[in-house]
Design an enzyme around this catalytic site. Structure first.
Site, PDB file in Angstrom:
ATOM      1  N   LEU A 137       0.826  -1.208   0.000  1.00 49.29           N
ATOM      2  CA  LEU A 137       0.000   0.000   0.000  1.00 49.29           C
ATOM      3  C   LEU A 137       0.863   1.261   0.000  1.00 49.29           C
ATOM      4  O   LEU A 137       1.928   1.310   0.597  1.00 49.29           O
ATOM      5  CB  LEU A 137      -0.939  -0.005   1.208  1.00 49.29           C
ATOM      6  CG  LEU A 137      -2.101  -0.988   1.103  1.00 49.29           C
ATOM      7  CD1 LEU A 137      -2.866  -1.072   2.417  1.00 49.29           C
ATOM      8  CD2 LEU A 137      -3.041  -0.600  -0.036  1.00 49.29           C
ATOM      9  N   GLY A 188      -5.954   2.656   3.554  1.00 46.92           N
ATOM     10  CA  GLY A 188      -4.646   2.073   3.814  1.00 46.92           C
ATOM     11  C   GLY A 188      -3.525   2.819   3.121  1.00 46.92           C
ATOM     12  O   GLY A 188      -2.453   3.035   3.699  1.00 46.92           O
ATOM     13  N   ILE A 223     -12.861   1.168   6.499  1.00 47.54           N
ATOM     14  CA  ILE A 223     -12.709  -0.240   6.848  1.00 47.54           C
ATOM     15  C   ILE A 223     -11.357  -0.732   6.352  1.00 47.54           C
ATOM     16  O   ILE A 223     -10.955  -0.461   5.221  1.00 47.54           O
ATOM     17  CB  ILE A 223     -13.831  -1.108   6.232  1.00 47.54           C
ATOM     18  CG1 ILE A 223     -15.179  -0.754   6.846  1.00 47.54           C
ATOM     19  CG2 ILE A 223     -13.527  -2.593   6.413  1.00 47.54           C
ATOM     20  CD1 ILE A 223     -15.334  -1.130   8.315  1.00 47.54           C
ATOM     21  N   HIS A 283     -13.669  -7.178   3.460  1.00 46.83           N
ATOM     22  CA  HIS A 283     -12.460  -6.582   2.877  1.00 46.83           C
ATOM     23  C   HIS A 283     -11.561  -7.648   2.259  1.00 46.83           C
ATOM     24  O   HIS A 283     -11.128  -7.502   1.117  1.00 46.83           O
ATOM     25  CB  HIS A 283     -11.680  -5.812   3.946  1.00 46.83           C
ATOM     26  CG  HIS A 283     -10.325  -5.361   3.517  1.00 46.83           C
ATOM     27  ND1 HIS A 283     -10.094  -4.116   2.977  1.00 46.83           N
ATOM     28  CD2 HIS A 283      -9.120  -5.993   3.517  1.00 46.83           C
ATOM     29  CE1 HIS A 283      -8.813  -4.004   2.669  1.00 46.83           C
ATOM     30  NE2 HIS A 283      -8.196  -5.126   3.004  1.00 46.83           N
ATOM     31  N   GLU A 286      13.346  10.090   1.105  1.00 38.19           N
ATOM     32  CA  GLU A 286      14.032   9.068   0.316  1.00 38.19           C
ATOM     33  C   GLU A 286      13.072   8.052  -0.295  1.00 38.19           C
ATOM     34  O   GLU A 286      13.243   7.631  -1.442  1.00 38.19           O
ATOM     35  CB  GLU A 286      15.067   8.333   1.185  1.00 38.19           C
ATOM     36  CG  GLU A 286      16.214   9.192   1.670  1.00 38.19           C
ATOM     37  CD  GLU A 286      15.932   9.862   3.007  1.00 38.19           C
ATOM     38  OE1 GLU A 286      16.857  10.462   3.564  1.00 38.19           O
ATOM     39  OE2 GLU A 286      14.778   9.773   3.484  1.00 38.19           O
ATOM     40  N   PHE A 292      20.660   4.993   3.480  1.00 44.39           N
ATOM     41  CA  PHE A 292      19.241   5.306   3.400  1.00 44.39           C
ATOM     42  C   PHE A 292      18.532   4.581   2.264  1.00 44.39           C
ATOM     43  O   PHE A 292      17.339   4.795   2.032  1.00 44.39           O
ATOM     44  CB  PHE A 292      19.034   6.817   3.299  1.00 44.39           C
ATOM     45  CG  PHE A 292      19.620   7.557   4.476  1.00 44.39           C
ATOM     46  CD1 PHE A 292      19.392   7.109   5.769  1.00 44.39           C
ATOM     47  CD2 PHE A 292      20.416   8.672   4.291  1.00 44.39           C
ATOM     48  CE1 PHE A 292      19.945   7.772   6.863  1.00 44.39           C
ATOM     49  CE2 PHE A 292      20.975   9.336   5.372  1.00 44.39           C
ATOM     50  CZ  PHE A 292      20.741   8.889   6.668  1.00 44.39           C
ATOM     51  N   ASP A 300      30.922  10.463  10.647  1.00 42.60           N
ATOM     52  CA  ASP A 300      29.483  10.414  10.936  1.00 42.60           C
ATOM     53  C   ASP A 300      29.099   9.185  11.742  1.00 42.60           C
ATOM     54  O   ASP A 300      28.044   9.153  12.379  1.00 42.60           O
ATOM     55  CB  ASP A 300      28.670  10.444   9.634  1.00 42.60           C
ATOM     56  CG  ASP A 300      28.473  11.856   9.116  1.00 42.60           C
ATOM     57  OD1 ASP A 300      28.751  12.799   9.868  1.00 42.60           O
ATOM     58  OD2 ASP A 300      28.026  12.010   7.966  1.00 42.60           O
ATOM     59  N   HIS A 354      25.433   6.025  10.015  1.00 42.02           N
ATOM     60  CA  HIS A 354      25.504   6.429   8.613  1.00 42.02           C
ATOM     61  C   HIS A 354      26.423   5.527   7.782  1.00 42.02           C
ATOM     62  O   HIS A 354      26.539   5.733   6.573  1.00 42.02           O
ATOM     63  CB  HIS A 354      25.985   7.874   8.503  1.00 42.02           C
ATOM     64  CG  HIS A 354      24.920   8.887   8.767  1.00 42.02           C
ATOM     65  ND1 HIS A 354      24.126   8.841   9.884  1.00 42.02           N
ATOM     66  CD2 HIS A 354      24.499   9.971   8.046  1.00 42.02           C
ATOM     67  CE1 HIS A 354      23.273   9.853   9.854  1.00 42.02           C
ATOM     68  NE2 HIS A 354      23.474  10.543   8.757  1.00 42.02           N
TER      69      HIS A 354
END
Length: 705
Positions: free
Chosen positions: A126, A169, A200, A281, A438, A464, A496, A500
């Site tokens: 979704l 959703g 729902i 559903h 991202e 990321f 970092d 990271h």
């Protein structure tokens, strides 16, 4: 396209077609024993309205460039789309509806791109459909800017609308918040989203977790917000299709904002006992409930998959209407071609999937010996090829200066009023700014590449990529050539620290089928792999690039293969793996390295040579490309007779075990990093030339013991 200025014509034949959709949805799920009938039943009027009365499309050619795009974001209600493709004449027939969710059918559980004609995008997780539909809208505007920027609004053959159905959703998923914020910022008036607000989900009433005012949220994003409530008529459920049509028309006419229309429905209507419940559903209605639905709608309760011939005849008249719309569009397109021969030639090249003439000449060659981070080399490549590849565009998730993704001198893709002191904005620009979003960046790039012949990329740090993974996985599943630029690819980013520093990301990304993970060793490999990525139109690629400077290897470019002390041309990178440095005869050990660690392998080779150990260095920027080479080629690079092997990569070794075999050794990082200068980190964690040489000795010794 249909004349949306006319009053909606909604006949008894249309009503009967909609009711036929409802009973087919119930029958299909009942037969297979699982699925999602409720939303397909309650959204039957909306979907039919879009395909029959609103959208410009051609059921005989689902790739027609002039079509509006339809995205079904809640992919679980795939019947909502399949039944329209069946009624409209896209090629699905009743037997396909009967085969829902079964082996080999054209109607799998969720719509799949390239599998079923008429499906624009694979939707299942979704939020992905709605987020990618924002990319569809980006692509339409960019195409107009490339080919017909001066045409009045709505008059260009490159104008079309993206219609998206979204669910409760979808709007709960974080990726849609990211993408919808960007859509409002971009003022994407070519995007109309109908939000099925049925309250729902699988756990029944969404009030257990979702009570925000969605329309106020979207109004704050800068959307045109509208509402149609089919439950408001004195307690009776009334499907006011005309009111819905009026709001869709108004949304299409709003060209300065994307539109969200909240459509209040009752899921599973008119099932007498299961409507408005979580049970309808995601599971079949049950035999008695299906019969009750048919009796209510005036169908024979003893018949299944019963479609009156007149319903099909009426619905498939859309093909005739589409032919007239297409003929009108073709006339406009032909006029544009005549008036814009240069742009038409470019369009023909892109639509045909062809690369520019002499494109290889545009890629730079970097001076040997000059240390350069591969992220910086990547930026130089992008700028060197920008004029040759006008179809290439992209940007970063707020890390452009670090990712080196900006095409110098190009306008930002933004409404004119969004110019800043640093970036000049144009609605038709080619530099993308995703902000710190991202996940949406990856989904939007997927939408761009799916809906246009352009090539788009998004940039962020490799760590990321975890935020992007659902969209990256979908691009691989669909086989679309999205490009992901991932910089700061190891502990080499230094201070970092471990949050990271990617450790497991390279191996975990390599685990995704059909995704090319590319980690070049130096500047010249970077140029070659960028070219190779652009030559491929069959699947996505992620390019992993260093923060720290790495040596630009001194190569014998006239010698494509390594020989003695001569280092091979970077052209070998196009094959995914190649012999960079070799010695006379069969080697004692093969050192296989990627990225910044290739230099460590070269240094270890020198040390081993002084001990009389013959080491071959293989640079392997892309395991996936190497696997595609012939067995003969792969054997020539890593001979099966040479069992002593060492992999060298500043990450976990999981994705190298198959090449190492029983006697191989890995110089890797099997734990998280730390905050310090990158040179100190490599030393402390044992990713050094000495460690590579010792691993080679250990591997050789294991063969003797």
């Amino acid at each position: 396209m249909p004349d949306l200025n006319q009053k909606l014509e909604w006949t008894d034949q249309d009503k009967r077609a909609v009711d036929t959709i409802r009973v087919l949805a119930a029958d299909a799920v009942e037969k297979v024993g699982n699925g999602h009938p409720g939303t397909a039943m309650s959204l039957a009027p909306l979907a039919y309205l879009l395909f029959q009365k609103v959208m410009r499309h051609d059921p005989t050619d689902d790739r027609w460039a002039g079509r509006d795009r339809f995205v079904l974001s809640p992919g679980h209600t795939s019947l909502t789309l399949y039944l329209q493709l069946y009624l409209s004449g896209y090629g699905l027939e009743l037997k396909d509806i009967e085969s829902l969710r079964t082996w080999g059918s054209l109607t799998p559980g969720h719509p799949e791109y390239k599998h079923t004609k008429g499906v624009e995008i694979t939707t299942g997780p979704l939020g992905q459909g709605l987020a990618s539909s924002v990319g569809f809208a980006y692509a339409q505007r960019r195409m107009r800017g490339l080919f017909d920027p001066e045409a009045p609004e709505g008059s260009s053959p490159f104008d079309h609308t993206i219609y998206t159905i979204a669910s409760d959703g979808d709007l709960q998923e974080g990726v849609t918040s990211e993408a919808s914020s960007l859509a409002g910022h971009q003022e994407l008036g070519n995007l109309v989203v109908i939000y099925d607000q049925n309250h729902i989900s699988i756990e029944d009433d969404t009030d257990v977790a979702f009570t925000e005012d969605v329309l106020k949220r979207y109004e704050a994003y800068g959307w045109d917000v509208r509402r149609v409530d089919w439950t408001e008529h004195h307690g009776e459920y009334t499907e006011d299709v005309e009111a819905l049509y009026e709001q869709i028309v108004a949304g299409k006419k709003e060209t300065g904002k994307p539109t969200l229309i909240a459509l209040r429905t009752i899921i599973g209507w008119p099932a007498p006992n299961k409507q408005n419940t979580g049970g309808v559903h995601g599971s079949k209605l049950g035999e008695d409930e299906v019969k009750a639905v048919k009796e209510y709608l005036g169908f024979d309760p003893e018949k299944s998959f019963d479609v009156a011939p007149e319903v099909i005849e009426h619905s498939r008249k859309v093909v005739e209407r589409s032919a007239a719309e297409r003929e009108e569009w073709e006339r406009g397109f032909h006029e544009w071609e005549q008036e814009n021969p240069d742009a038409a030639a470019l369009y023909e090249r892109l639509a045909g999937g062809r690369l520019p003439e002499d494109y290889r000449d545009a890629f730079p060659v970097f001076e040997a010996g000059k240390p350069l981070a591969t992220r910086a080399a990547s930026g130089e490549v992008l700028n060197a090829i920008a004029e040759t590849f006008p179809e290439l565009w992209g940007g970063s998730a707020d890390l452009a200066g670090s990712n080196n993704t900006t095409i110098d001198g190009a306008d930002s893709f933004n409404p004119t009023g969004r110019s800043t002191g640093k970036f000049e904005a144009s609605p038709y620009g080619r530099v993308l700014h995703f902000g710190i979003r991202e996940h949406a960046a990856a989904a939007i790039v997927n939408g761009i590449v799916l809906s246009s012949p352009t090539r788009a990329y998004s940039g962020t740090f490799l760590i990321f990529s975890d935020y992007q993974r659902p969209a990256v996985r979908l691009s691989a599943l669909m086989g679309v050539p999205s490009i992901y630029v991932w910089t700061h690819d190891s502990i080499g980013l230094g201070e970092d620290g471990p949050t990271h520093q990617p450790v497991e990301q390279l191996s975990s990304l390599r685990a995704i089928p059909n995704l090319d993970v590319v980690r070049p060793a130096d500047a010249n490999e970077t140029a070659v792999v960028w070219r190779t990525i652009l030559e491929n139109h069959e699947n996505p690629a992620g390019i992993a690039l260093t923060r720290q400077a790495v040596a630009t290897v001194a190569r014998e470019d006239l010698h494509p293969e390594a020989e003695g002390e001569k280092l091979a041309s970077a052209e070998g990178a196009a094959k995914g793996g190649y012999v960079l440095a070799d010695a006379q005869g069969e080697p004692d050990v093969v050192l296989i390295a990627t990225g910044s660690e290739v230099d460590l392998a070269l240094e270890a080779r020198e040390a081993l040579s002084g001990e009389g150990v013959s080491a071959r260095v293989v640079s392997m920027p892309c395991r996936e490309w190497f696997a595609q080479q012939s067995e003969e080629y792969r054997e020539s690079v890593i001979p099966s007779s040479v069992k002593a092997r060492v992999s060298v990569e500043a990450g976990i070794a999981m994705s190298w075990n198959d090449l190492l075999g029983d006697h191989g050794r890995a110089v890797s990082l099997e734990h998280f990093g730390a905050s310090a200068d990158y040179k100190r980190l490599y030393s402390e964690f044992g990713i050094t030339a000495d460690a590579v040489a010792q691993a080679a000795r250990d591997s050789i010794a294991s063969l003797r013991g």
